[in-house]
Design a protein around this motif. Structure first.
Motif, PDB file in Angstrom:
ATOM      1  N   VAL A   1       0.859  -1.193   0.000  1.00  0.00           N
ATOM      2  CA  VAL A   1       0.000   0.000   0.000  1.00  0.00           C
ATOM      3  C   VAL A   1       0.891   1.237   0.000  1.00  0.00           C
ATOM      4  CG1 VAL A   1      -1.875  -1.175   1.226  1.00  0.00           C
ATOM      5  CG2 VAL A   1      -0.149   0.067   2.522  1.00  0.00           C
ATOM      6  N   SER A   2       0.277   2.396  -0.079  1.00  0.00           N
ATOM      7  CA  SER A   2       1.049   3.641  -0.051  1.00  0.00           C
ATOM      8  C   SER A   2       1.232   4.105   1.394  1.00  0.00           C
ATOM      9  CB  SER A   2       0.343   4.727  -0.847  1.00  0.00           C
ATOM     10  OG  SER A   2      -0.835   5.127  -0.186  1.00  0.00           O
ATOM     11  N   THR A   3       2.253   4.931   1.578  1.00  0.00           N
ATOM     12  CA  THR A   3       2.468   5.496   2.913  1.00  0.00           C
ATOM     13  C   THR A   3       1.315   6.425   3.297  1.00  0.00           C
ATOM     14  OG1 THR A   3       3.781   7.287   1.971  1.00  0.00           O
ATOM     15  CG2 THR A   3       4.983   5.347   2.737  1.00  0.00           C
ATOM     16  N   ALA A   4       0.762   7.106   2.308  1.00  0.00           N
ATOM     17  CA  ALA A   4      -0.356   8.022   2.576  1.00  0.00           C
ATOM     18  C   ALA A   4      -1.553   7.269   3.142  1.00  0.00           C
ATOM     19  CB  ALA A   4      -0.749   8.760   1.302  1.00  0.00           C
ATOM     20  N   LEU A   5      -1.791   6.050   2.649  1.00  0.00           N
ATOM     21  CA  LEU A   5      -2.907   5.253   3.156  1.00  0.00           C
ATOM     22  C   LEU A   5      -2.724   4.987   4.638  1.00  0.00           C
ATOM     23  CD1 LEU A   5      -5.476   3.503   2.234  1.00  0.00           C
ATOM     24  CD2 LEU A   5      -3.907   1.597   2.522  1.00  0.00           C
ATOM     25  N   ILE A   6      -1.513   4.660   5.037  1.00  0.00           N
ATOM     26  CA  ILE A   6      -1.258   4.382   6.455  1.00  0.00           C
ATOM     27  C   ILE A   6      -1.471   5.654   7.282  1.00  0.00           C
ATOM     28  CG2 ILE A   6       0.517   3.740   8.142  1.00  0.00           C
ATOM     29  CD1 ILE A   6       1.665   1.855   6.006  1.00  0.00           C
ATOM     30  N   HIS A   7      -0.903   6.765   6.821  1.00  0.00           N
ATOM     31  CA  HIS A   7      -1.039   8.010   7.578  1.00  0.00           C
ATOM     32  C   HIS A   7      -2.485   8.496   7.644  1.00  0.00           C
ATOM     33  CE1 HIS A   7       3.164   8.834   8.323  1.00  0.00           C
ATOM     34  NE2 HIS A   7       3.461   8.633   7.052  1.00  0.00           N
ATOM     35  N   ASN A   8      -3.201   8.404   6.539  1.00  0.00           N
ATOM     36  CA  ASN A   8      -4.538   8.994   6.467  1.00  0.00           C
ATOM     37  C   ASN A   8      -5.645   8.081   6.972  1.00  0.00           C
ATOM     38  OD1 ASN A   8      -3.450  11.318   5.340  1.00  0.00           O
ATOM     39  ND2 ASN A   8      -3.642  10.527   3.266  1.00  0.00           N
ATOM     40  N   CYS A   9      -5.537   6.798   6.716  1.00  0.00           N
ATOM     41  CA  CYS A   9      -6.645   5.894   7.051  1.00  0.00           C
ATOM     42  C   CYS A   9      -6.382   5.006   8.255  1.00  0.00           C
ATOM     43  CB  CYS A   9      -6.972   5.020   5.846  1.00  0.00           C
ATOM     44  SG  CYS A   9      -7.500   5.964   4.413  1.00  0.00           S
ATOM     45  N   TYR A  10      -5.122   4.819   8.618  1.00  0.00           N
ATOM     46  CA  TYR A  10      -4.777   3.921   9.717  1.00  0.00           C
ATOM     47  C   TYR A  10      -3.814   4.613  10.689  1.00  0.00           C
ATOM     48  CZ  TYR A  10      -6.791   0.535   6.533  1.00  0.00           C
ATOM     49  OH  TYR A  10      -7.644  -0.130   5.685  1.00  0.00           O
ATOM     50  N   PRO A  11      -4.261   5.668  11.343  1.00  0.00           N
ATOM     51  CA  PRO A  11      -3.366   6.390  12.256  1.00  0.00           C
ATOM     52  C   PRO A  11      -2.900   5.530  13.433  1.00  0.00           C
ATOM     53  CG  PRO A  11      -5.617   7.214  12.466  1.00  0.00           C
ATOM     54  CD  PRO A  11      -5.590   6.271  11.294  1.00  0.00           C
TER      55      PRO A  11
END
Length: 136
Positions: A45-55
């Motif tokens: 997945v993208s790093t943005a997905l982790i930051h934005n959707c899975y804090p």
């Protein structure tokens, strides 16, 4: 054809497993350091997905790195306080140096004028007048 999106719970489990594999040295991507980027690559997945959707996952990754948001915030606050103190000291020192420079410039001008008078006296351009009592 695009890959089908996984449900939130399943994606979260995938991310947790990716983090676990990296921590245990069993990563499929040969990642050795725990970071958001390495977990994202391991999970696909993208790093943005982790930051934005899975804090929560992002916080777990930071905790595994030894950095939590609270620790980072406290460290930054401490650093800012220390820098403010150093800035205040530097500003006070600067004002003292400016005051000293002003005083020295004044003294320097007085000495220059005295030096010019003495130089002229030595060269014979100025003669000293004696007062009525014969004293200098």
């Amino acid at each position: 054809m695009m890959a089908k999106r996984l449900p939130h719970a399943q994606r979260e489990a995938t991310l947790k497993l990716a983090l676990y594999r990296i921590q245990r040295g069993r990563a499929h991507t040969k990642a050795t350091k725990v970071s958001v980027a390495s977990v994202a690559a391991e999970a696909g997945v993208s790093t943005a997905l982790i930051h934005n959707c899975y804090p929560a996952i992002a916080d777990a990754i930071r905790a595994a790195q030894g950095h939590t948001r609270i620790q980072q915030r406290d460290e930054l606050r401490t650093l800012v306080k220390e820098l403010k103190v150093r800035l205040k000291q530097a500003q006070e020192e600067l004002s003292q140096v400016r005051e000293q420079r002003r005083r020295l410039a004044s003294i320097n001008e007085v000495l220059r004028s005295e030096n010019a008078v003495l130089q002229a006296s030595v060269e014979g351009k100025i003669t000293r007048l004696l007062s009525n009592s014969g004293k200098r």
